[in-house]
Scaffold this motif. Sequence first.
Motif, mmCIF file in Angstrom:
data_model
loop_
_atom_site.group_PDB
_atom_site.id
_atom_site.type_symbol
_atom_site.label_atom_id
_atom_site.label_comp_id
_atom_site.label_asym_id
_atom_site.label_seq_id
_atom_site.Cartn_x
_atom_site.Cartn_y
_atom_site.Cartn_z
ATOM 1 N N ILE A 1 6.366 39.878 22.077
ATOM 2 C CA ILE A 1 4.997 40.444 22.064
ATOM 3 C C ILE A 1 4.977 41.652 21.132
ATOM 4 O O ILE A 1 5.715 42.618 21.338
ATOM 5 N N GLU A 2 4.124 41.570 20.098
ATOM 6 C CA GLU A 2 4.019 42.725 19.184
ATOM 7 C C GLU A 2 3.226 43.828 19.870
ATOM 8 O O GLU A 2 2.181 43.571 20.441
ATOM 9 N N GLN A 3 3.762 45.048 19.786
ATOM 10 C CA GLN A 3 3.091 46.164 20.456
ATOM 11 C C GLN A 3 2.427 47.078 19.437
ATOM 12 O O GLN A 3 2.911 47.218 18.323
ATOM 13 N N HIS A 4 1.303 47.674 19.811
ATOM 14 C CA HIS A 4 0.684 48.700 18.967
ATOM 15 C C HIS A 4 0.022 49.740 19.861
ATOM 16 O O HIS A 4 0.006 49.576 21.100
ATOM 17 N N GLY A 5 -0.505 50.779 19.264
ATOM 18 C CA GLY A 5 -0.910 51.964 20.026
ATOM 19 C C GLY A 5 -2.247 51.867 20.728
ATOM 20 O O GLY A 5 -2.635 52.789 21.438
ATOM 21 N N HIS A 6 -2.996 50.758 20.551
ATOM 22 C CA HIS A 6 -4.294 50.662 21.227
ATOM 23 C C HIS A 6 -4.458 49.270 21.844
ATOM 24 O O HIS A 6 -5.498 48.641 21.730
ATOM 25 N N MET A 7 -3.380 48.821 22.492
ATOM 26 C CA MET A 7 -3.441 47.491 23.114
ATOM 27 C C MET A 7 -4.338 47.527 24.357
ATOM 28 O O MET A 7 -4.427 48.543 25.037
ATOM 29 N N ARG A 8 -4.965 46.382 24.642
ATOM 30 C CA ARG A 8 -5.642 46.225 25.936
ATOM 31 C C ARG A 8 -4.889 45.144 26.717
ATOM 32 O O ARG A 8 -4.698 44.022 26.216
ATOM 33 N N ILE B 1 -14.243 38.623 28.439
ATOM 34 C CA ILE B 1 -13.719 37.412 27.779
ATOM 35 C C ILE B 1 -13.286 37.759 26.354
ATOM 36 O O ILE B 1 -14.009 38.420 25.606
ATOM 37 N N GLY B 2 -12.072 37.327 25.998
ATOM 38 C CA GLY B 2 -11.565 37.519 24.630
ATOM 39 C C GLY B 2 -11.227 38.957 24.291
ATOM 40 O O GLY B 2 -11.153 39.320 23.120
ATOM 41 N N GLN B 3 -10.966 39.805 25.305
ATOM 42 C CA GLN B 3 -10.768 41.244 25.039
ATOM 43 C C GLN B 3 -9.292 41.685 25.057
ATOM 44 O O GLN B 3 -8.996 42.818 24.714
ATOM 45 N N TYR B 4 -8.371 40.824 25.485
ATOM 46 C CA TYR B 4 -7.026 41.319 25.797
ATOM 47 C C TYR B 4 -5.955 40.861 24.793
ATOM 48 O O TYR B 4 -5.930 39.703 24.376
ATOM 49 N N ASP B 5 -5.070 41.816 24.463
ATOM 50 C CA ASP B 5 -3.900 41.494 23.635
ATOM 51 C C ASP B 5 -2.842 40.782 24.472
ATOM 52 O O ASP B 5 -2.100 39.942 23.963
ATOM 53 N N VAL B 6 -2.744 41.190 25.739
ATOM 54 C CA VAL B 6 -1.742 40.594 26.638
ATOM 55 C C VAL B 6 -2.381 40.406 28.014
ATOM 56 O O VAL B 6 -3.077 41.302 28.500
ATOM 57 N N VAL B 7 -2.127 39.243 28.608
ATOM 58 C CA VAL B 7 -2.445 39.042 30.024
ATOM 59 C C VAL B 7 -1.116 38.761 30.725
ATOM 60 O O VAL B 7 -0.382 37.846 30.346
ATOM 61 N N ASN B 8 -0.818 39.603 31.721
ATOM 62 C CA ASN B 8 0.416 39.437 32.490
ATOM 63 C C ASN B 8 0.064 38.964 33.888
ATOM 64 O O ASN B 8 -0.956 39.356 34.462
ATOM 65 N N ILE B 9 0.934 38.137 34.435
ATOM 66 C CA ILE B 9 0.762 37.722 35.831
ATOM 67 C C ILE B 9 2.148 37.613 36.429
ATOM 68 O O ILE B 9 3.064 37.076 35.803
ATOM 69 N N ARG B 10 2.342 38.211 37.621
ATOM 70 C CA ARG B 10 3.697 38.263 38.160
ATOM 71 C C ARG B 10 3.680 37.952 39.652
ATOM 72 O O ARG B 10 2.849 38.467 40.400
ATOM 73 N N LEU B 11 4.575 37.079 40.037
ATOM 74 C CA LEU B 11 4.824 36.755 41.449
ATOM 75 C C LEU B 11 3.618 36.134 42.167
ATOM 76 O O LEU B 11 3.070 36.692 43.106
ATOM 77 N N MET B 12 3.238 34.977 41.696
ATOM 78 C CA MET B 12 2.141 34.241 42.340
ATOM 79 C C MET B 12 2.666 33.012 43.068
ATOM 80 O O MET B 12 1.885 32.173 43.517
ATOM 81 N N VAL B 13 3.984 32.911 43.209
ATOM 82 C CA VAL B 13 4.592 31.660 43.654
ATOM 83 C C VAL B 13 4.086 31.187 45.015
ATOM 84 O O VAL B 13 3.936 29.995 45.229
#
Length: 274
Positions: free
Chosen positions: A30-37, A98-110
């Motif tokens: 994942i490329e990172q930059h200083g104004h990520m959403r 909608i369409g606003q995020y650089d990254v969507v994370n989701i963790r531990l939904m098992v």
Amino acid sequence: MTDQVKYRNEYLLVRSAAETNIGYLLHGAIEQHGHMRIADVGTGTGIWLRELAEALPENCQLDGFDLSDAMFPSQDELPRNIKFYHQNLLEPFPTELIGQYDVVNIRLMVVALSAGEWGPAVRNLMTLLKPGGCLQWIDCIAHECVIKGVPEGKQANHAFYFHDLFRRVLISLGKTPNIAALHGIFQDSGLEACEEDIITLDRPSAREELSLTVVDGINNCLTAALGLHELDQVESVDEIQQLREKALGDLHSTGCYYCYDAYVILGRKAGVTN
Ligand SMILES: C[S@@+](CC[C@H](N)C(=O)[O-])C[C@H]1O[C@@H](n2cnc3c(N)ncnc32)[C@H](O)[C@@H]1O
């Protein structure tokens, strides 16, 4: 009605801070930059976002979403760039997100999603991504946890039984996701450059803490399930407590430990990030 349909949208409340311990917050691709959403969906206490806020510049905007706001910290305990939203991840997100995020994370939904909900969940999460944005899913194979380190001549039957009970209850409620299928679901949903990291959580210094997390997670999950349904496998909270104590007894007396694989699946939405 199949169990899978019957128990859709029902969450078995496992909200203990599960230690995934994978060694990073954002995958190296994942490329990172200083104004990520960045969005964290099923955020719980927002622990992942709060750790991320310490690692990223404060111009990054970090948004947590959860079905329940019970675990959200109060806004005055948080850095100003973190916000929380009440949201079921299986329902459409607000149009303005909608369409606003650089990254969507989701963790531990098992234990949260039923078998047929993983594909719809991935496709709904993708709607949040900008073109070129990444979906990162971190999860563990809760059903396939193994017990290691039982000394020769000793047994850990209670520890085995407690996990097996958990597995049988999850199966009876249709909560049987195949995490190994997620990579294929990412690809079939049109995500590009999909990657999968499988990390066996077996670090000696983390074993004890991880085993306690597993025992408490099983305990919470069984208790929540019993609050929602009559179960064939276990009758009362007292019985669950006794089984928990016996499992802990095995861990302490034999030095054995629970061990499972964490999965990180990454995919990129087609297009180029602005
Ligand atoms: C095991 S916790 C994980 C919390 C957090 N991601 C972490 O890693 O610590 C699962 C979280 O998912 C939330 N959840 C379950 N089903 C959900 C759904 N359909 N939509 C949004 N959140 C959901 C639960 O309320 C809970 O906070």
